[in-house]
Each structure stands twice: as C-alpha cells, then as structure tokens.
Design a protein around this motif. Sequence first.
Motif, PDB file in Angstrom:
ATOM      1  N   ASP A 125     116.491  43.847  44.353  1.00 30.31           N
ATOM      2  CA  ASP A 125     117.271  42.839  43.180  1.00 30.31           C
ATOM      3  C   ASP A 125     116.060  42.035  42.396  1.00 30.31           C
ATOM      4  OD1 ASP A 125     116.374  40.376  44.524  1.00 30.31           O
ATOM      5  OD2 ASP A 125     117.994  40.957  45.845  1.00 30.31           O
ATOM      6  N   ARG A 126     116.458  41.242  41.499  1.00 30.49           N
ATOM      7  CA  ARG A 126     115.736  40.793  40.556  1.00 30.49           C
ATOM      8  C   ARG A 126     114.655  39.713  41.081  1.00 30.49           C
ATOM      9  NH1 ARG A 126     120.679  37.207  37.774  1.00 30.49           N
ATOM     10  NH2 ARG A 126     121.556  39.251  38.270  1.00 30.49           N
ATOM     11  N   GLU A 127     114.716  39.346  42.332  1.00 30.01           N
ATOM     12  CA  GLU A 127     113.947  38.439  42.980  1.00 30.01           C
ATOM     13  C   GLU A 127     112.597  39.022  42.901  1.00 30.01           C
ATOM     14  OE1 GLU A 127     114.494  35.364  44.330  1.00 30.01           O
ATOM     15  OE2 GLU A 127     116.629  35.785  43.887  1.00 30.01           O
ATOM     16  N   ASN A 128     112.227  40.216  42.950  1.00 26.10           N
ATOM     17  CA  ASN A 128     110.855  40.741  42.729  1.00 26.10           C
ATOM     18  C   ASN A 128     110.873  42.078  42.241  1.00 26.10           C
ATOM     19  OD1 ASN A 128     108.088  41.657  42.815  1.00 26.10           O
ATOM     20  ND2 ASN A 128     107.838  41.084  45.120  1.00 26.10           N
ATOM     21  N   CYS A 129     110.767  42.232  40.868  1.00 22.96           N
ATOM     22  CA  CYS A 129     110.971  43.546  40.196  1.00 22.96           C
ATOM     23  C   CYS A 129     109.303  44.340  40.182  1.00 22.96           C
ATOM     24  CB  CYS A 129     111.406  43.521  38.844  1.00 22.96           C
ATOM     25  SG  CYS A 129     113.286  42.988  38.906  1.00 22.96           S
ATOM     26  N   ASN A 130     108.673  43.801  40.837  1.00 19.92           N
ATOM     27  CA  ASN A 130     107.051  44.509  40.596  1.00 19.92           C
ATOM     28  C   ASN A 130     107.270  45.807  41.697  1.00 19.92           C
ATOM     29  OD1 ASN A 130     105.977  42.544  39.164  1.00 19.92           O
ATOM     30  ND2 ASN A 130     105.825  41.268  41.122  1.00 19.92           N
ATOM     31  N   LEU A 131     106.329  46.681  41.167  1.00 22.78           N
ATOM     32  CA  LEU A 131     106.248  47.965  41.870  1.00 22.78           C
ATOM     33  C   LEU A 131     104.940  48.142  42.563  1.00 22.78           C
ATOM     34  CD1 LEU A 131     107.884  50.074  39.396  1.00 22.78           C
ATOM     35  CD2 LEU A 131     108.916  49.267  41.322  1.00 22.78           C
ATOM     36  N   ARG A 132     104.803  48.949  43.841  1.00 19.95           N
ATOM     37  CA  ARG A 132     103.975  49.121  44.416  1.00 19.95           C
ATOM     38  C   ARG A 132     103.131  50.214  43.570  1.00 19.95           C
ATOM     39  NH1 ARG A 132     107.387  48.617  48.397  1.00 19.95           N
ATOM     40  NH2 ARG A 132     107.031  47.239  50.111  1.00 19.95           N
ATOM     41  N   SER A 133     101.741  50.603  43.575  1.00 20.03           N
ATOM     42  CA  SER A 133     101.079  51.523  43.082  1.00 20.03           C
ATOM     43  C   SER A 133     101.315  52.736  43.655  1.00 20.03           C
ATOM     44  CB  SER A 133      99.575  51.329  43.217  1.00 20.03           C
ATOM     45  OG  SER A 133      99.115  51.352  44.218  1.00 20.03           O
ATOM     46  N   SER A 134     101.653  52.809  44.963  1.00 19.21           N
ATOM     47  CA  SER A 134     102.001  54.095  45.810  1.00 19.21           C
ATOM     48  C   SER A 134     102.785  53.755  47.196  1.00 19.21           C
ATOM     49  CB  SER A 134     100.935  54.699  46.161  1.00 19.21           C
ATOM     50  OG  SER A 134      99.927  54.237  46.899  1.00 19.21           O
ATOM     51  N   ALA A 135     103.543  54.793  47.642  1.00 21.75           N
ATOM     52  CA  ALA A 135     104.226  54.619  48.897  1.00 21.75           C
ATOM     53  C   ALA A 135     104.046  55.755  49.716  1.00 21.75           C
ATOM     54  CB  ALA A 135     105.552  54.111  48.476  1.00 21.75           C
ATOM     55  N   SER A 136     103.959  55.514  50.963  1.00 21.68           N
ATOM     56  CA  SER A 136     103.728  56.860  51.946  1.00 21.68           C
ATOM     57  C   SER A 136     104.927  57.080  52.845  1.00 21.68           C
ATOM     58  CB  SER A 136     102.490  56.615  52.699  1.00 21.68           C
ATOM     59  OG  SER A 136     101.372  56.539  51.626  1.00 21.68           O
ATOM     60  N   ASP A 137     104.746  58.245  53.442  1.00 23.14           N
ATOM     61  CA  ASP A 137     106.007  58.522  54.553  1.00 23.14           C
ATOM     62  C   ASP A 137     104.954  59.647  55.180  1.00 23.14           C
ATOM     63  OD1 ASP A 137     108.045  58.383  56.373  1.00 23.14           O
ATOM     64  OD2 ASP A 137     109.444  59.216  54.993  1.00 23.14           O
ATOM     65  N   ASN A 138     105.315  60.043  56.542  1.00 26.73           N
ATOM     66  CA  ASN A 138     104.825  61.054  57.416  1.00 26.73           C
ATOM     67  C   ASN A 138     105.634  62.021  57.562  1.00 26.73           C
ATOM     68  OD1 ASN A 138     102.375  61.098  59.055  1.00 26.73           O
ATOM     69  ND2 ASN A 138     103.567  61.584  60.441  1.00 26.73           N
ATOM     70  N   LEU A 139     105.038  63.530  57.261  1.00 23.48           N
ATOM     71  CA  LEU A 139     105.534  64.651  57.500  1.00 23.48           C
ATOM     72  C   LEU A 139     105.359  65.157  58.935  1.00 23.48           C
ATOM     73  CD1 LEU A 139     107.055  67.059  56.203  1.00 23.48           C
ATOM     74  CD2 LEU A 139     104.947  67.759  55.468  1.00 23.48           C
ATOM     75  N   ASP A 140     106.442  65.320  59.463  1.00 21.01           N
ATOM     76  CA  ASP A 140     106.297  66.083  60.875  1.00 21.01           C
ATOM     77  C   ASP A 140     107.113  67.193  61.229  1.00 21.01           C
ATOM     78  OD1 ASP A 140     104.316  64.013  62.145  1.00 21.01           O
ATOM     79  OD2 ASP A 140     106.035  62.736  62.437  1.00 21.01           O
ATOM     80  N   ILE A 141     106.465  68.216  61.496  1.00 18.73           N
ATOM     81  CA  ILE A 141     107.224  69.564  61.739  1.00 18.73           C
ATOM     82  C   ILE A 141     106.693  70.016  63.164  1.00 18.73           C
ATOM     83  CG2 ILE A 141     107.753  70.196  59.283  1.00 18.73           C
ATOM     84  CD1 ILE A 141     105.153  71.977  59.246  1.00 18.73           C
ATOM     85  N   PRO A 142     107.571  70.893  63.557  1.00 19.14           N
ATOM     86  CA  PRO A 142     107.186  71.424  65.022  1.00 19.14           C
ATOM     87  C   PRO A 142     106.065  72.361  65.053  1.00 19.14           C
ATOM     88  CG  PRO A 142     109.713  71.666  64.756  1.00 19.14           C
ATOM     89  CD  PRO A 142     108.933  71.107  63.354  1.00 19.14           C
ATOM     90  N   ALA A 143     105.364  72.280  66.294  1.00 18.71           N
ATOM     91  CA  ALA A 143     104.179  73.261  66.253  1.00 18.71           C
ATOM     92  C   ALA A 143     104.453  74.732  66.126  1.00 18.71           C
ATOM     93  CB  ALA A 143     103.400  72.880  67.459  1.00 18.71           C
ATOM     94  N   GLY A 144     103.605  75.466  65.354  1.00 21.39           N
ATOM     95  CA  GLY A 144     103.817  76.759  65.113  1.00 21.39           C
ATOM     96  C   GLY A 144     104.755  77.258  64.224  1.00 21.39           C
ATOM     97  N   SER A 145     105.048  75.945  63.078  1.00 23.76           N
ATOM     98  CA  SER A 145     105.751  76.331  62.250  1.00 23.76           C
ATOM     99  C   SER A 145     105.020  76.467  60.836  1.00 23.76           C
ATOM    100  CB  SER A 145     106.552  74.906  61.587  1.00 23.76           C
ATOM    101  OG  SER A 145     107.356  74.473  62.926  1.00 23.76           O
ATOM    102  N   ARG A 146     105.776  77.182  59.899  1.00 25.15           N
ATOM    103  CA  ARG A 146     105.053  77.401  58.577  1.00 25.15           C
ATOM    104  C   ARG A 146     105.997  76.733  57.409  1.00 25.15           C
ATOM    105  NH1 ARG A 146     104.954  80.703  54.189  1.00 25.15           N
ATOM    106  NH2 ARG A 146     106.696  81.915  54.919  1.00 25.15           N
ATOM    107  N   ILE A 147     105.569  75.890  56.594  1.00 27.28           N
ATOM    108  CA  ILE A 147     106.091  75.438  55.410  1.00 27.28           C
ATOM    109  C   ILE A 147     106.591  76.719  54.428  1.00 27.28           C
ATOM    110  CG2 ILE A 147     105.811  73.994  53.483  1.00 27.28           C
ATOM    111  CD1 ILE A 147     104.230  71.895  55.049  1.00 27.28           C
ATOM    112  N   VAL A 148     107.846  76.716  54.042  1.00 20.35           N
ATOM    113  CA  VAL A 148     108.406  77.531  53.148  1.00 20.35           C
ATOM    114  C   VAL A 148     108.433  77.136  51.854  1.00 20.35           C
ATOM    115  CG1 VAL A 148     110.133  79.341  52.688  1.00 20.35           C
ATOM    116  CG2 VAL A 148     109.579  78.857  55.368  1.00 20.35           C
ATOM    117  N   LYS A 149     108.788  75.850  51.699  1.00 18.95           N
ATOM    118  CA  LYS A 149     109.186  75.333  50.415  1.00 18.95           C
ATOM    119  C   LYS A 149     108.999  73.642  50.502  1.00 18.95           C
ATOM    120  CE  LYS A 149     110.105  77.253  47.163  1.00 18.95           C
ATOM    121  NZ  LYS A 149     109.364  77.593  45.980  1.00 18.95           N
ATOM    122  N   ALA A 150     108.319  73.022  49.696  1.00 14.64           N
ATOM    123  CA  ALA A 150     108.304  71.777  49.501  1.00 14.64           C
ATOM    124  C   ALA A 150     108.706  71.221  48.021  1.00 14.64           C
ATOM    125  CB  ALA A 150     106.924  71.330  50.090  1.00 14.64           C
TER     126      ALA A 150
END
Length: 328
Positions: A87-112
Amino acid sequence: PAPTPSPTPAPTPSPTPAPTPSPTPAPTPSPTLSPTPRPSPRPTQFPTPAPTAPLVVPSTCTQSGCMNYEGSGDYVTIGNSLSFDEDRENCNLRSSASDNLDIPAGSRIVKALLYWSGSGSLPGNNRVLLNGNSISADRVYTDSSVSPYTFYGSEADVTSFIQEGTITVGSIPADTSNTYCTPNAAYAAWTMVVVYENASLPRARINVCSDWFEFTFPSRQNSVGYYDYDDSVGCIFGATGSGKTTIVTFESDGYKGEYFYINNVYLGDNLFSGSTAPNLDIKEFDITTQVQSSSSITYLFRTYLVYTVWGNAIEGLFAPVRVVYYEI
C-alpha cells in the motif's frame, strides 16, 4: 795404319715403368636397413551413441496462449516482488529481487518462461535484468480498464539463461508516482515457470498458459452485485492419476478480498493477499478430482465491495499465469 773404329755405345735400356697399381675401389657400404615403420594401431571405433530422446515433448493438444507438454516431467513456479509494501505506506521499489530454483537431481530443463508486471504504461525500453543478462519481452499485454490507470505484463522465453540456483530479476519498469501510490496501485513483480524432464517421474501433461491479462475489476457484474472474472485451461483428457494447478496473481492485496472457485468448487476468500511477496501470490491447488472428470479447468474470481482502512474498495488483480499438471 787403318783408323781404329770408335766403339758403338751400347744403348741404355729405358727403364720399364712400374705398373701403376689400380686403385682398390672403396667397398660400397651395405645400405643400413631402417625398420619398416608399423602403422599406429587404429583406435577402437565405438559407435556414436544416438542422442537421448527427450522425455518431455510438445503435446499433440494445443491451446492458444499456452505451451503444452507431455512426458516424464514436472514443473516449478518461483517469483518475487520488488515492492516493499502493498500500500501507500511505502511505494518505493527494490532494484531487484531473488528466489531459488530447485529441481530434482538428474533433471533437464525443457522450458523456462519469465513473466514480469508493473504499474504504469508499457515502457518504451521494456527490458529487465535476469542474473545480470538484459532480457527483452517476447510478448506484452496492457490493461487500461480503470481510468486513469494502466498496467502491463510481459513474458520472455529464458530457457538458455536458466540453471538451478539463485534467480535474480531486477530493473522492472514501474510508475510509483502519487497517481499509483495514493490508491495503493503501485507495484513491480516477477514470476518464472520452469518445465523439466526426469526419467524417474510419471508421464504427465503440463499446460502453461500466460495470456490472461485483465483486471478483475471492473469485470462483468452478476445479478447479485459481484464482479466475476474467469478463464479456462483446456487440453484435459486421459488423466490417470493426480493433478495440480498453480495460479500467479499480480497486484493482489491483503486488505481486500475475493471469492475463488475452480470448476465451481469454492476454495476460499482472500486467498490472494500478497502471501508470496507484496502484490504477488503463487498458489498451488490439488485438482485430482477435476482433471479426471472435466475437459478443462476454469478459474473464477468473484470480487466484491468492502470497507477498508483506506475507504471503500474492490479487489483488482491480474492472474495471467496458470499452469495445469496431471498424470496420464
């Protein structure tokens, strides 16, 4: 007296020249025999293995605005918000934000698929930074249904940039001026859907849809005063096991509510309240029963007028990203 004859000198014999000895020819040296080089043994030739067939391939069933896959695989959805507050209490934005991508061992990414959204008009330079890489949008969406406000959504195929680990997205353009800040409508956030294959997983169908960018208010008003906002994901057939769906919403607030249904089954009020991060929700629901009895999954947001600390308000959010998974 008769003259005495002079004696005739005996001829001096010419010396017999000693025969010049013929030079003894130098013996011709026997040629040195070099061993005949043996060819280097050829390395054992092993047949080149055929490339491994992909475990997840495009599905034969397709839907406009969706990517459809099937095979031994699954998906994961991550994301974060650059907003400090909803809400309007703080409308500033961070320059970036992160999250962690975990997939099972032996997997191959098909599409992101990377999807980002923000308050304000679509920027001329609609780019974001993904782990330091500049990413431009493949498709863009805008909504100006509530004057004078405009919001936008963008998506990009970022498969070649993604591997397991920390995913950081930054520099999402957004208007945080008083025009958006005062009515609690300023935000910038991102989400990512990653489809992967893994031989240990059951065969499944995965439908990733991302074209539904429309504000829940003012959507159509029903006979009892609610505002109904709905859309469907199709290509549901042949389900043999469990099913699940993930829906991602932007500009969802905690101080307003909405009734939420899947295939006419009521699931709760104010489920989308910025629970993942301010103005962002990533929610997963079990739809095992629905995928075994229906040919599509329909999502319904039913918004309503509510009195809040900020005055009368109706929830307005975007729900552009929907993913359906079910075993086949």
